[in-house]
Design a protein around this motif. Structure first.
Motif, PDB file in Angstrom:
ATOM      1  N   VAL A   1      37.728 -33.870  10.895  1.00  0.00           N
ATOM      2  CA  VAL A   1      37.314 -35.277  10.882  1.00  0.00           C
ATOM      3  C   VAL A   1      36.839 -35.671  12.274  1.00  0.00           C
ATOM      4  N   ALA A   2      35.726 -36.388  12.332  1.00  0.00           N
ATOM      5  CA  ALA A   2      35.212 -36.905  13.599  1.00  0.00           C
ATOM      6  C   ALA A   2      34.990 -38.407  13.452  1.00  0.00           C
ATOM      7  N   ALA A   3      35.270 -39.141  14.498  1.00  0.00           N
ATOM      8  CA  ALA A   3      35.056 -40.589  14.500  1.00  0.00           C
ATOM      9  C   ALA A   3      34.119 -40.960  15.638  1.00  0.00           C
ATOM     10  N   ILE A   4      33.291 -41.966  15.382  1.00  0.00           N
ATOM     11  CA  ILE A   4      32.327 -42.432  16.381  1.00  0.00           C
ATOM     12  C   ILE A   4      32.533 -43.925  16.568  1.00  0.00           C
TER      13      ILE A   4
ATOM     14  N   ALA B   1      47.324 -39.058  10.607  1.00  0.00           N
ATOM     15  CA  ALA B   1      46.912 -37.999   9.675  1.00  0.00           C
ATOM     16  C   ALA B   1      46.878 -36.650  10.379  1.00  0.00           C
ATOM     17  N   LYS B   2      46.476 -36.658  11.630  1.00  0.00           N
ATOM     18  CA  LYS B   2      46.451 -35.420  12.414  1.00  0.00           C
ATOM     19  C   LYS B   2      47.867 -34.877  12.612  1.00  0.00           C
ATOM     20  N   GLU B   3      48.802 -35.784  12.935  1.00  0.00           N
ATOM     21  CA  GLU B   3      50.184 -35.364  13.170  1.00  0.00           C
ATOM     22  C   GLU B   3      50.827 -34.812  11.901  1.00  0.00           C
ATOM     23  N   ARG B   4      50.382 -35.310  10.749  1.00  0.00           N
ATOM     24  CA  ARG B   4      50.885 -34.790   9.472  1.00  0.00           C
ATOM     25  C   ARG B   4      50.311 -33.418   9.142  1.00  0.00           C
ATOM     26  N   GLY B   5      49.249 -33.043   9.849  1.00  0.00           N
ATOM     27  CA  GLY B   5      48.595 -31.778   9.579  1.00  0.00           C
ATOM     28  C   GLY B   5      47.510 -31.861   8.529  1.00  0.00           C
ATOM     29  N   ASP B   6      47.141 -33.090   8.133  1.00  0.00           N
ATOM     30  CA  ASP B   6      46.109 -33.257   7.109  1.00  0.00           C
ATOM     31  C   ASP B   6      44.701 -33.050   7.653  1.00  0.00           C
ATOM     32  N   ILE B   7      44.506 -33.358   8.937  1.00  0.00           N
ATOM     33  CA  ILE B   7      43.166 -33.288   9.511  1.00  0.00           C
ATOM     34  C   ILE B   7      43.196 -32.731  10.927  1.00  0.00           C
ATOM     35  N   GLU B   8      42.037 -32.239  11.350  1.00  0.00           N
ATOM     36  CA  GLU B   8      41.748 -32.045  12.766  1.00  0.00           C
ATOM     37  C   GLU B   8      40.911 -33.249  13.173  1.00  0.00           C
ATOM     38  N   TYR B   9      41.142 -33.791  14.357  1.00  0.00           N
ATOM     39  CA  TYR B   9      40.519 -35.074  14.695  1.00  0.00           C
ATOM     40  C   TYR B   9      39.932 -35.052  16.107  1.00  0.00           C
ATOM     41  N   VAL B  10      38.640 -35.390  16.183  1.00  0.00           N
ATOM     42  CA  VAL B  10      37.978 -35.609  17.467  1.00  0.00           C
ATOM     43  C   VAL B  10      37.230 -36.931  17.367  1.00  0.00           C
ATOM     44  N   TYR B  11      36.880 -37.487  18.520  1.00  0.00           N
ATOM     45  CA  TYR B  11      36.179 -38.774  18.486  1.00  0.00           C
ATOM     46  C   TYR B  11      35.330 -38.978  19.727  1.00  0.00           C
ATOM     47  N   SER B  12      34.371 -39.863  19.599  1.00  0.00           N
ATOM     48  CA  SER B  12      33.564 -40.335  20.723  1.00  0.00           C
ATOM     49  C   SER B  12      33.728 -41.844  20.804  1.00  0.00           C
ATOM     50  N   GLU B  13      33.941 -42.370  21.990  1.00  0.00           N
ATOM     51  CA  GLU B  13      34.055 -43.809  22.186  1.00  0.00           C
ATOM     52  C   GLU B  13      32.928 -44.292  23.092  1.00  0.00           C
TER      53      GLU B  13
ATOM     54  N   THR C   1      30.042 -45.275  22.349  1.00  0.00           N
ATOM     55  CA  THR C   1      28.752 -44.731  21.925  1.00  0.00           C
ATOM     56  C   THR C   1      27.788 -45.878  21.657  1.00  0.00           C
ATOM     57  N   SER C   2      26.675 -45.905  22.349  1.00  0.00           N
ATOM     58  CA  SER C   2      25.713 -46.985  22.148  1.00  0.00           C
ATOM     59  C   SER C   2      25.021 -46.824  20.801  1.00  0.00           C
ATOM     60  N   ASN C   3      24.504 -47.918  20.285  1.00  0.00           N
ATOM     61  CA  ASN C   3      23.767 -47.844  19.018  1.00  0.00           C
ATOM     62  C   ASN C   3      22.562 -46.918  19.125  1.00  0.00           C
ATOM     63  N   ASN C   4      21.964 -46.850  20.303  1.00  0.00           N
ATOM     64  CA  ASN C   4      20.808 -45.971  20.498  1.00  0.00           C
ATOM     65  C   ASN C   4      21.180 -44.492  20.375  1.00  0.00           C
ATOM     66  N   ASP C   5      22.417 -44.167  20.652  1.00  0.00           N
ATOM     67  CA  ASP C   5      22.879 -42.778  20.584  1.00  0.00           C
ATOM     68  C   ASP C   5      23.606 -42.443  19.298  1.00  0.00           C
ATOM     69  N   TYR C   6      23.871 -43.440  18.488  1.00  0.00           N
ATOM     70  CA  TYR C   6      24.769 -43.255  17.348  1.00  0.00           C
ATOM     71  C   TYR C   6      24.280 -42.177  16.374  1.00  0.00           C
ATOM     72  N   GLU C   7      23.007 -42.219  16.021  1.00  0.00           N
ATOM     73  CA  GLU C   7      22.471 -41.239  15.066  1.00  0.00           C
ATOM     74  C   GLU C   7      22.596 -39.821  15.607  1.00  0.00           C
ATOM     75  N   ARG C   8      22.280 -39.646  16.889  1.00  0.00           N
ATOM     76  CA  ARG C   8      22.365 -38.312  17.483  1.00  0.00           C
ATOM     77  C   ARG C   8      23.787 -37.767  17.436  1.00  0.00           C
ATOM     78  N   VAL C   9      24.766 -38.621  17.751  1.00  0.00           N
ATOM     79  CA  VAL C   9      26.158 -38.183  17.745  1.00  0.00           C
ATOM     80  C   VAL C   9      26.604 -37.840  16.315  1.00  0.00           C
TER      81      VAL C   9
ATOM     82  N   CYS D   1      28.005 -33.486  12.416  1.00  0.00           N
ATOM     83  CA  CYS D   1      27.692 -32.813  11.147  1.00  0.00           C
ATOM     84  C   CYS D   1      27.381 -31.338  11.381  1.00  0.00           C
ATOM     85  N   GLU D   2      26.573 -31.073  12.391  1.00  0.00           N
ATOM     86  CA  GLU D   2      26.200 -29.695  12.704  1.00  0.00           C
ATOM     87  C   GLU D   2      27.405 -28.876  13.149  1.00  0.00           C
ATOM     88  N   ALA D   3      28.404 -29.556  13.712  1.00  0.00           N
ATOM     89  CA  ALA D   3      29.608 -28.859  14.187  1.00  0.00           C
ATOM     90  C   ALA D   3      30.589 -28.552  13.060  1.00  0.00           C
TER      91      ALA D   3
END
Length: 344
Positions: free
Chosen positions: A45-48, A68-80, A82-90, A95-97
């Motif tokens: 799981v990734a959050a933006i 959810a990560k601590e329960r072991g349900d997900i792997e979790y990374v995030y970006s904070e 993030t400008s709207n201009n960069d949002y699509e790229r992130v 997705c590619e990752a």
């Protein structure tokens, strides 16, 4: 906790400045998500986020993801930040990752976000949005913080605690997700003090504590003895001027023990956990997850009164308990009013 580098520190655009979205009025139901999305434990799981994870709204998503990560349900990374201009790229990079569920807030990038979702049909998207899901984008679901139930209850308390019958309200932007909470709070206030006047202001930012604080100071100078703190900075003004405040989304009572009398809390866990379950089951589809923020779904609650326990009149708390029970059993519904609130 894992994070990817912040892409940009540029301020997020107003969520009201959304791009035109395709099929905003399409019905909620959509074609089922491809069964081949069935995921093994844990799923990636990734959050933006367009603001820091400390910001109220985003902090609740971040908290649920870490649980959810601590329960072991997900792997979790995030970006904070993030400008709207960069949002699509992130979004595309995640997705590619190989991330199977992308969580975020696309209030200012609706069209671009849905375009990305179309390009990655095997990735599930759960996005904060002012619009509805589109059956043509079967892997794109929306949510918002529908915590009007808890906001209404906090208003009942506020109406009993204001002496001047003058309440200041400071919000970020006058968009549906903010308006509905303010309107519910005002309705609750009028249950206890129908003659209360309101000073309503919006600062045009999701994270500008100094501006929120200065706006709150002006409202106190205008006679407010209680403030609705939709933004960070408002409770600081209340503390400095020794007036009361009511919190929103998070519980800050421990930080302001003599100031914050009540808070409406948002619990993102039901929203996220239902999405995770759907991805694992291969049943994720375009849907509106907003209902999981309702009190009867466990998505919101009234925070404990803390140091104000016993200071709110007993008859008022009895009324709060009565209304809470009615909300949970469905015999009473708090109005969802997305219209911009006005000063009165």
């Amino acid at each position: 906790m894992s994070r990817s580098p912040a892409i940009s520190s540029l301020p997020a655009l107003s969520r009201r400045a959304v791009l035109k979205t395709a099929g905003a009025g399409v019905a909620l139901a959509a074609a089922g998500f491809p069964s081949r999305l069935l995921a093994a434990d844990p799923i990636k799981v990734a959050a933006i986020y367009t603001v820091p994870v400390e910001q109220q709204w985003v902090s609740r998503i971040h908290k649920a993801a870490n649980a959810a990560k601590e329960r072991g349900d997900i792997e979790y990374v995030y970006s904070e930040n993030t400008s709207n201009n960069d949002y699509e790229r992130v979004m595309r990079e995640y997705c590619e990752a190989g991330h199977k569920l992308i969580v975020g807030e696309v209030f200012g990038v609706e069209e671009a976000a849905r375009t990305v979702a179309k390009d990655y049909p095997e990735v599930a998207f759960l996005m904060g949005s002012s619009f509805k899901p589109d059956a043509a984008v079967a892997n794109f679901s929306v949510f918002d913080n529908y915590i009007q139930d808890a906001s209404y209850l906090s208003g009942i308390i506020a109406g009993a605690m204001t002496k001047s019958k003058n309440i200041g309200m400071v919000g970020g932007y006058p968009i549906p997700e903010v308006n509905r909470l303010m309107n519910a709070f005002m309705a609750g206030v009028k249950e206890s003090a129908p003659d209360t006047k309101f000073q309503v202001a919006f600062i045009g930012s999701w994270f500008d504590p100094p501006k929120a604080k200065e706006t709150a100071f002006a409202q106190i100078d205008g006679g407010a003895d209680l403030l609705y703190a939709e933004r960070f900075g408002v409770s600081d003004a209340a503390k400095e001027r020794k007036v009361l405040a009511v919190g929103n989304v998070i519980d800050t009572q421990k930080d302001y023990p003599e100031t914050v009398v009540a808070s409406a809390l948002w619990h993102f866990e039901p929203t996220l956990d239902n999405a995770i379950g759907a991805v694992k089951a291969g049943s994720f589809k375009a849907d509106d997850y907003g209902v999981f923020s309702f009190m009867k779904a466990g998505g919101c609650s009234l925070a404990p009164l803390g140091t104000f326990e016993g200071k709110v009149p007993a008859e008022v708390m009895a009324k709060v308990a009565e209304k809470e029970k009615a909300i949970k059993d469905g015999s009473f519904m708090v109005e969802i009013n997305d219209a911009e609130p006005k000063s009165s």
